[in-house]
Design a protein around this motif. Structure first.
Motif, PDB file in Angstrom:
ATOM      1  N   VAL A   1       7.210  -6.187  10.993  1.00 13.33           N
ATOM      2  CA  VAL A   1       7.453  -4.881  10.371  1.00 13.33           C
ATOM      3  C   VAL A   1       6.212  -4.006  10.329  1.00 13.33           C
ATOM      4  CG1 VAL A   1       9.380  -5.721   8.976  1.00 13.33           C
ATOM      5  CG2 VAL A   1       7.049  -5.833   8.053  1.00 13.33           C
ATOM      6  N   ALA A   2       5.022  -4.581  10.590  1.00  8.21           N
ATOM      7  CA  ALA A   2       3.804  -3.772  10.503  1.00  8.21           C
ATOM      8  C   ALA A   2       2.669  -4.459  11.246  1.00  8.21           C
ATOM      9  CB  ALA A   2       3.407  -3.543   9.042  1.00  8.21           C
ATOM     10  N   VAL A   3       1.649  -3.673  11.586  1.00  9.37           N
ATOM     11  CA  VAL A   3       0.442  -4.163  12.255  1.00  9.37           C
ATOM     12  C   VAL A   3      -0.777  -3.585  11.567  1.00  9.37           C
ATOM     13  CG1 VAL A   3      -0.927  -4.082  14.393  1.00  9.37           C
ATOM     14  CG2 VAL A   3       1.558  -4.426  14.510  1.00  9.37           C
ATOM     15  N   TRP A   4      -1.781  -4.424  11.398  1.00 10.30           N
ATOM     16  CA  TRP A   4      -3.136  -3.975  11.017  1.00 10.30           C
ATOM     17  C   TRP A   4      -4.103  -4.569  12.014  1.00 10.30           C
ATOM     18  CZ3 TRP A   4      -7.297  -7.162  10.041  1.00 10.30           C
ATOM     19  CH2 TRP A   4      -8.470  -6.516   9.617  1.00 10.30           C
ATOM     20  N   ASP A   5      -5.177  -3.854  12.300  1.00  8.35           N
ATOM     21  CA  ASP A   5      -6.194  -4.381  13.211  1.00  8.35           C
ATOM     22  C   ASP A   5      -7.545  -3.821  12.797  1.00  8.35           C
ATOM     23  OD1 ASP A   5      -7.841  -4.860  15.662  1.00  8.35           O
ATOM     24  OD2 ASP A   5      -5.916  -5.463  16.509  1.00  8.35           O
ATOM     25  N   GLU A   6      -8.577  -4.690  12.872  1.00  7.81           N
ATOM     26  CA  GLU A   6      -9.927  -4.226  12.542  1.00  7.81           C
ATOM     27  C   GLU A   6     -10.426  -3.196  13.542  1.00  7.81           C
ATOM     28  OE1 GLU A   6     -10.531  -7.621  15.344  1.00  7.81           O
ATOM     29  OE2 GLU A   6      -9.202  -7.177  13.645  1.00  7.81           O
TER      30      GLU A   6
ATOM     31  N   LEU B   1      -1.729  -9.338  11.704  1.00  7.26           N
ATOM     32  CA  LEU B   1      -3.078  -8.935  11.311  1.00  7.26           C
ATOM     33  C   LEU B   1      -4.037  -9.180  12.465  1.00  7.26           C
ATOM     34  CD1 LEU B   1      -3.315 -10.114   7.588  1.00  7.26           C
ATOM     35  CD2 LEU B   1      -2.294  -8.040   8.568  1.00  7.26           C
ATOM     36  N   SER B   2      -4.184  -8.172  13.293  1.00 10.08           N
ATOM     37  CA  SER B   2      -5.134  -8.102  14.412  1.00 10.08           C
ATOM     38  C   SER B   2      -4.555  -8.651  15.708  1.00 10.08           C
ATOM     39  CB  SER B   2      -6.439  -8.826  14.088  1.00 10.08           C
ATOM     40  OG  SER B   2      -7.344  -8.728  15.184  1.00 10.08           O
ATOM     41  N   TYR B   3      -4.991  -8.025  16.790  1.00  9.46           N
ATOM     42  CA  TYR B   3      -4.705  -8.496  18.141  1.00  9.46           C
ATOM     43  C   TYR B   3      -5.999  -8.859  18.858  1.00  9.46           C
ATOM     44  CZ  TYR B   3       0.240  -7.835  17.842  1.00  9.46           C
ATOM     45  OH  TYR B   3       1.559  -7.988  17.494  1.00  9.46           O
TER      46      TYR B   3
ATOM     47  N   ARG C   1      -6.714  -0.438  18.983  1.00 14.66           N
ATOM     48  CA  ARG C   1      -5.950  -1.577  19.496  1.00 14.66           C
ATOM     49  C   ARG C   1      -4.711  -1.829  18.643  1.00 14.66           C
ATOM     50  NH1 ARG C   1      -9.617  -6.571  19.671  1.00 14.66           N
ATOM     51  NH2 ARG C   1      -9.290  -6.495  17.428  1.00 14.66           N
ATOM     52  N   GLY C   2      -4.855  -1.684  17.336  1.00 14.61           N
ATOM     53  CA  GLY C   2      -3.726  -1.896  16.446  1.00 14.61           C
ATOM     54  C   GLY C   2      -2.631  -0.862  16.642  1.00 14.61           C
ATOM     55  N   ARG C   3      -3.030   0.396  16.806  1.00 15.08           N
ATOM     56  CA  ARG C   3      -2.035   1.455  17.027  1.00 15.08           C
ATOM     57  C   ARG C   3      -1.269   1.216  18.321  1.00 15.08           C
ATOM     58  NH1 ARG C   3      -6.334   4.741  15.071  1.00 15.08           N
ATOM     59  NH2 ARG C   3      -5.856   5.550  12.973  1.00 15.08           N
ATOM     60  N   GLU C   4      -1.991   0.789  19.348  1.00 11.68           N
ATOM     61  CA  GLU C   4      -1.336   0.510  20.629  1.00 11.68           C
ATOM     62  C   GLU C   4      -0.323  -0.616  20.485  1.00 11.68           C
ATOM     63  OE1 GLU C   4      -2.494  -0.787  25.229  1.00 11.68           O
ATOM     64  OE2 GLU C   4      -4.069  -0.548  23.713  1.00 11.68           O
ATOM     65  N   ALA C   5      -0.692  -1.675  19.770  1.00 11.79           N
ATOM     66  CA  ALA C   5       0.222  -2.790  19.571  1.00 11.79           C
ATOM     67  C   ALA C   5       1.438  -2.361  18.756  1.00 11.79           C
ATOM     68  CB  ALA C   5      -0.504  -3.943  18.877  1.00 11.79           C
ATOM     69  N   ALA C   6       1.199  -1.611  17.687  1.00 15.31           N
ATOM     70  CA  ALA C   6       2.304  -1.165  16.836  1.00 15.31           C
ATOM     71  C   ALA C   6       3.271  -0.278  17.610  1.00 15.31           C
ATOM     72  CB  ALA C   6       1.752  -0.427  15.620  1.00 15.31           C
TER      73      ALA C   6
ATOM     74  N   PHE D   1       1.797   1.126  12.052  1.00  8.69           N
ATOM     75  CA  PHE D   1       0.408   0.678  12.015  1.00  8.69           C
ATOM     76  C   PHE D   1      -0.183   1.145  10.688  1.00  8.69           C
ATOM     77  CE2 PHE D   1      -4.133   1.676  12.517  1.00  8.69           C
ATOM     78  CZ  PHE D   1      -4.600   0.390  12.732  1.00  8.69           C
ATOM     79  N   ILE D   2      -0.741   0.205   9.941  1.00 10.19           N
ATOM     80  CA  ILE D   2      -1.352   0.518   8.654  1.00 10.19           C
ATOM     81  C   ILE D   2      -2.847   0.248   8.773  1.00 10.19           C
ATOM     82  CG2 ILE D   2      -1.374   0.016   6.187  1.00 10.19           C
ATOM     83  CD1 ILE D   2       1.531  -0.917   6.463  1.00 10.19           C
ATOM     84  N   GLU D   3      -3.637   1.295   8.718  1.00  6.37           N
ATOM     85  CA  GLU D   3      -5.064   1.179   8.999  1.00  6.37           C
ATOM     86  C   GLU D   3      -5.822   0.472   7.893  1.00  6.37           C
ATOM     87  OE1 GLU D   3      -8.805   3.957  10.532  1.00  6.37           O
ATOM     88  OE2 GLU D   3      -6.769   4.756  10.461  1.00  6.37           O
ATOM     89  N   ASP D   4      -5.350   0.605   6.651  1.00  2.14           N
ATOM     90  CA  ASP D   4      -6.033   0.012   5.501  1.00  2.14           C
ATOM     91  C   ASP D   4      -5.396  -1.345   5.175  1.00  2.14           C
ATOM     92  OD1 ASP D   4      -6.070  -0.261   2.250  1.00  2.14           O
ATOM     93  OD2 ASP D   4      -7.938   0.579   3.045  1.00  2.14           O
ATOM     94  N   LEU D   5      -6.173  -2.417   5.289  1.00  6.67           N
ATOM     95  CA  LEU D   5      -5.632  -3.760   5.060  1.00  6.67           C
ATOM     96  C   LEU D   5      -5.118  -3.915   3.629  1.00  6.67           C
ATOM     97  CD1 LEU D   5      -5.100  -6.663   5.957  1.00  6.67           C
ATOM     98  CD2 LEU D   5      -7.472  -7.205   5.359  1.00  6.67           C
ATOM     99  N   ASP D   6      -5.853  -3.420   2.663  1.00 10.17           N
ATOM    100  CA  ASP D   6      -5.416  -3.544   1.267  1.00 10.17           C
ATOM    101  C   ASP D   6      -4.084  -2.847   1.041  1.00 10.17           C
ATOM    102  OD1 ASP D   6      -7.678  -5.021   0.582  1.00 10.17           O
ATOM    103  OD2 ASP D   6      -8.844  -3.224   0.105  1.00 10.17           O
ATOM    104  N   ALA D   7      -3.898  -1.701   1.686  1.00  7.19           N
ATOM    105  CA  ALA D   7      -2.626  -0.985   1.560  1.00  7.19           C
ATOM    106  C   ALA D   7      -1.488  -1.806   2.151  1.00  7.19           C
ATOM    107  CB  ALA D   7      -2.718   0.378   2.237  1.00  7.19           C
TER     108      ALA D   7
END
Length: 329
Positions: free
Chosen positions: A30-35, A7-9, A39-44, A51-57
């Motif tokens: 298994v997954a990355v989320w970032d505010e 959860l975040s980089y 940055r999150g997509r790059e890490a994933a 990369f999952i853009e929605d934290l709740d999801a």
């Protein structure tokens, strides 16, 4: 296998924790989320995971067992409460949160959910800390009268510290709440919780947050704790001093050696102390807690106290006065 989401980089240590997840045979990213989605997509993409853009999801995904939280410090409260309520075990960078109120609410959510929390307080596991604890327990220092711990670097001057580390909104402070966490929890480890805290902040580089800080901790028995941190020092070694009625420990002055002199030892001079092996890192301890159903009681207690001390120090610097810890209740 414990399936972990990052959860975040945002934090400078996020990739260090990534390597720890990858190195542990019982954990898998298994997954990355970032505010910050880019940055999150790059890490994933680097990790070859979703990369999952929605934290709740992400948190609603029942195949994910746990999360590593490296968001901005001021987001910890929201993110960790959501993660706990979703049944995810949590490993997090210090501090748990900037205020004691937020910490209490996070811990209440964790307790209710029955998930496991461990906070990264890495210097608790280092050989010099373990050796100093043993010396204190053996009574070779007598009654502790002063503990001083210093940690500093030149990140604000050399430009290698990310600019967002100078954001009061994201960090909740500067050098003290970042680097100063380590001297603060070590001082707390040896002396316990003080009655009050007094702090002085300096702004050498003109940043929004302090880049030069000292906090003093006052104790009922007359002992004093001194916590020093900075982003504006090029050659300042990590230093730890423990002084007591019967002896003194020095570490990092400047060599990485632990020196002891005690009236209770048959020696007139300073002696170098052999250091033990380090304990396993906090991340690996967390994995064991998840696997064994145990709790990181000492770690969480020290991390909780750390927030109290940081909150009191920030209040002291802002108001120019001593702040009693019982004011925070």
């Amino acid at each position: 296998m414990i399936k972990v989401a990052m959860l975040s980089y945002w934090h400078v240590h996020a990739w260090d924790y990534t390597k720890q997840v990858q190195a542990n045979p019982n954990t898998e990213i298994v997954a990355v989320w970032d505010e910050q989605p880019a940055r999150g997509r790059e890490a994933a993409e680097k990790l070859g995971v979703s990369f999952i853009e929605d934290l709740d999801a992400l948190l609603s995904d029942t195949t994910i067992d746990a999360v590593v939280v490296d968001t901005p410090t001021t987001m910890h409260h929201e993110v960790m409460i959501k993660a706990a309520r979703a049944g995810k075990h949590i490993f997090t960078e210090k501090v748990i949160a900037p205020t004691q109120r937020e910490v209490r609410e996070i811990l209440a959510a964790i307790k209710e959910a029955g998930v496991k929390l461990t906070v990264s307080l890495p210097r608790l596991n280092d050989p010099y800390t373990l050796a100093a604890q043993q010396i204190v327990q053996e009574g070779l220092l007598g009654e502790l009268t002063l503990v001083r711990v210093r940690l500093s670097h030149n990140g604000a001057l050399a430009g290698w510290l990310p600019e967002h580390f100078f954001s009061l909104e994201e960090c909740g402070g500067g050098a003290l709440i970042d680097l100063g966490c380590h001297p603060m929890y070590l001082t707390r480890l040896f002396l316990g919780l003080p009655v009050s805290v007094s702090a002085q902040f300096g702004y050498v580089s003109g940043k929004e947050v302090e880049d030069n800080a000292v906090a003093t901790l006052k104790y009922d028995n007359g002992a004093v704790g001194i916590v020093e941190a900075g982003f504006v020092n090029s050659h300042s070694p990590f230093t730890m001093e423990l002084h007591g009625t019967e002896g003194t420990i020095l570490y990092g002055t400047p060599e990485s050696k632990l020196l002891l002199r005690s009236t209770r030892k048959d020696s007139d001079g300073w002696q170098e102390v052999d250091l033990p092996s380090a304990r396993i890192p906090a991340f690996d301890q967390w994995v064991e807690h998840v696997q064994n159903g145990t709790t990181a009681d000492e770690n969480i207690a020290l991390a909780t106290d750390l927030t109290s001390l940081m909150e009191a120090a920030n209040l002291s610097a802002a108001q120019g006065r001593n702040v009693r810890l019982d004011e925070l209740k």
